[in-house]
Design an enzyme around this catalytic site. Structure first.
Site, short mmCIF file in Angstrom:
data_model
loop_
_atom_site.label_atom_id
_atom_site.label_comp_id
_atom_site.label_asym_id
_atom_site.label_seq_id
_atom_site.Cartn_x
_atom_site.Cartn_y
_atom_site.Cartn_z
CE LYS A 181 41.77 130.01 96.80
NZ LYS A 181 40.89 130.41 95.46
CG PHE A 204 35.01 127.97 87.86
CD1 PHE A 204 35.28 127.60 89.05
CD2 PHE A 204 33.91 128.67 87.50
CE1 PHE A 204 34.47 128.03 90.34
CE2 PHE A 204 33.15 129.10 88.68
CZ PHE A 204 33.39 128.66 89.88
NE ARG A 214 34.07 136.06 101.39
CZ ARG A 214 34.02 135.17 100.15
NH1 ARG A 214 34.92 134.09 100.41
NH2 ARG A 214 33.94 135.62 99.20
CB THR A 233 35.98 135.94 93.54
OG1 THR A 233 34.97 135.98 94.68
CG2 THR A 233 36.50 134.89 93.07
NE ARG A 281 40.40 135.89 96.79
CZ ARG A 281 39.20 135.37 97.11
NH1 ARG A 281 38.12 136.23 97.26
NH2 ARG A 281 39.11 134.26 97.31
CG ASN A 304 41.38 133.78 94.07
OD1 ASN A 304 42.19 132.77 94.78
ND2 ASN A 304 40.13 133.98 93.93
CG HIS A 364 38.77 129.19 100.75
ND1 HIS A 364 37.99 129.20 99.80
CD2 HIS A 364 38.41 128.85 101.91
CE1 HIS A 364 36.68 128.67 100.57
NE2 HIS A 364 37.13 128.48 101.77
P1 GDP Z 1 35.47 133.14 96.93
O1 GDP Z 1 34.47 132.63 97.92
O2 GDP Z 1 35.56 134.44 96.53
O3 GDP Z 1 36.61 132.40 96.80
O4 GDP Z 1 34.77 132.70 95.32
P2 GDP Z 1 33.83 131.40 95.12
O5 GDP Z 1 33.35 130.35 96.06
O6 GDP Z 1 32.66 131.84 94.20
O7 GDP Z 1 34.93 130.48 94.13
C1 GDP Z 1 35.78 129.76 94.50
C2 GDP Z 1 37.09 129.80 93.82
O8 GDP Z 1 36.98 129.60 92.26
C3 GDP Z 1 37.56 131.37 93.53
O9 GDP Z 1 38.16 132.03 94.75
C4 GDP Z 1 38.11 131.33 92.34
O10 GDP Z 1 39.70 130.94 92.44
C5 GDP Z 1 37.41 130.26 91.57
N1 GDP Z 1 36.64 131.02 90.58
C6 GDP Z 1 35.50 131.57 90.88
N2 GDP Z 1 34.95 132.05 89.81
C7 GDP Z 1 35.63 131.58 88.71
C8 GDP Z 1 35.57 131.75 87.28
O11 GDP Z 1 34.54 132.44 86.65
N3 GDP Z 1 36.28 131.29 86.58
C9 GDP Z 1 37.44 130.55 87.25
N4 GDP Z 1 38.58 130.24 86.32
N5 GDP Z 1 37.63 130.24 88.61
C10 GDP Z 1 36.72 130.95 89.23
#
Ligand code: GDP
Length: 136
Positions: free
Chosen positions: A12, A60, A88, A94, A105, A115, A118
């Protein structure tokens, strides 16, 4: 029985900005992921919105899309046995604050939005995400 999979990884903007892409790529190589294809790109906000469409109802979503399109990213197809789950695991939780020691991360992430990486969360999504970036 071998279970070779492909998954999509993104380094990212926060990590590319800090010149971490070679370090992170080496972490994948050390864990025996093969980098099948890679490119450094800078996507538009509209493309980020398409990519993260599953999150469109989340509070978000707008910040997430603004962020992913804020600077260059490195997208990669990674291949390995059980690549989706293995990636993963290597990425960690996350939120970098919750990620285990040794994960990408934990090592490189700054915050829940910045973070650093992805990774596809299922084989089905891996196919969709690989096509998104690499299908002509
Ligand atoms: P991942 O699969 O671990 O990347 O997580 P998700 O698919 O749930 O979310 C996608 C991306 O959105 C994450 O990598 C975070 O950068 C962002 N994100 C997820 N949850 C939150 C949140 O509660 N707040 C904010 N600001 N960003 C979030």
């Amino acid at each position: 029985m071998s279970n070779i999979e492909q998954t999509l990884s993104i380094i990212k903007p926060d990590a590319v900005e800090r010149n971490l892409q070679d370090k992170i790529k080496n972490e994948f190589i050390d864990k025996n992921f093969e980098i099948i294809n890679e490119k450094k790109i800078h996507i538009s906000k509209e493309e980020a919105e398409k990519f993260y469409k599953v999150h469109e109802t989340k509070p978000f979503y707008n910040d997430l899309c603004t962020y992913l399109s804020s600077g260059p990213i490195c997208v990669m197809i990674l291949q390995k046995e059980n690549a989706v789950l293995e990636n993963r695991k290597l990425m960690g939780a996350t939120n970098p604050n919750d990620a285990e020691e040794g994960t990408l991360r934990k090592k490189y992430g700054i915050s829940i939005d910045k973070n650093s990486v992805h990774g596809s969360d299922s084989i089905e999504n891996a196919k969709i995400e690989i096509d998104f970036f690499f299908k002509n």
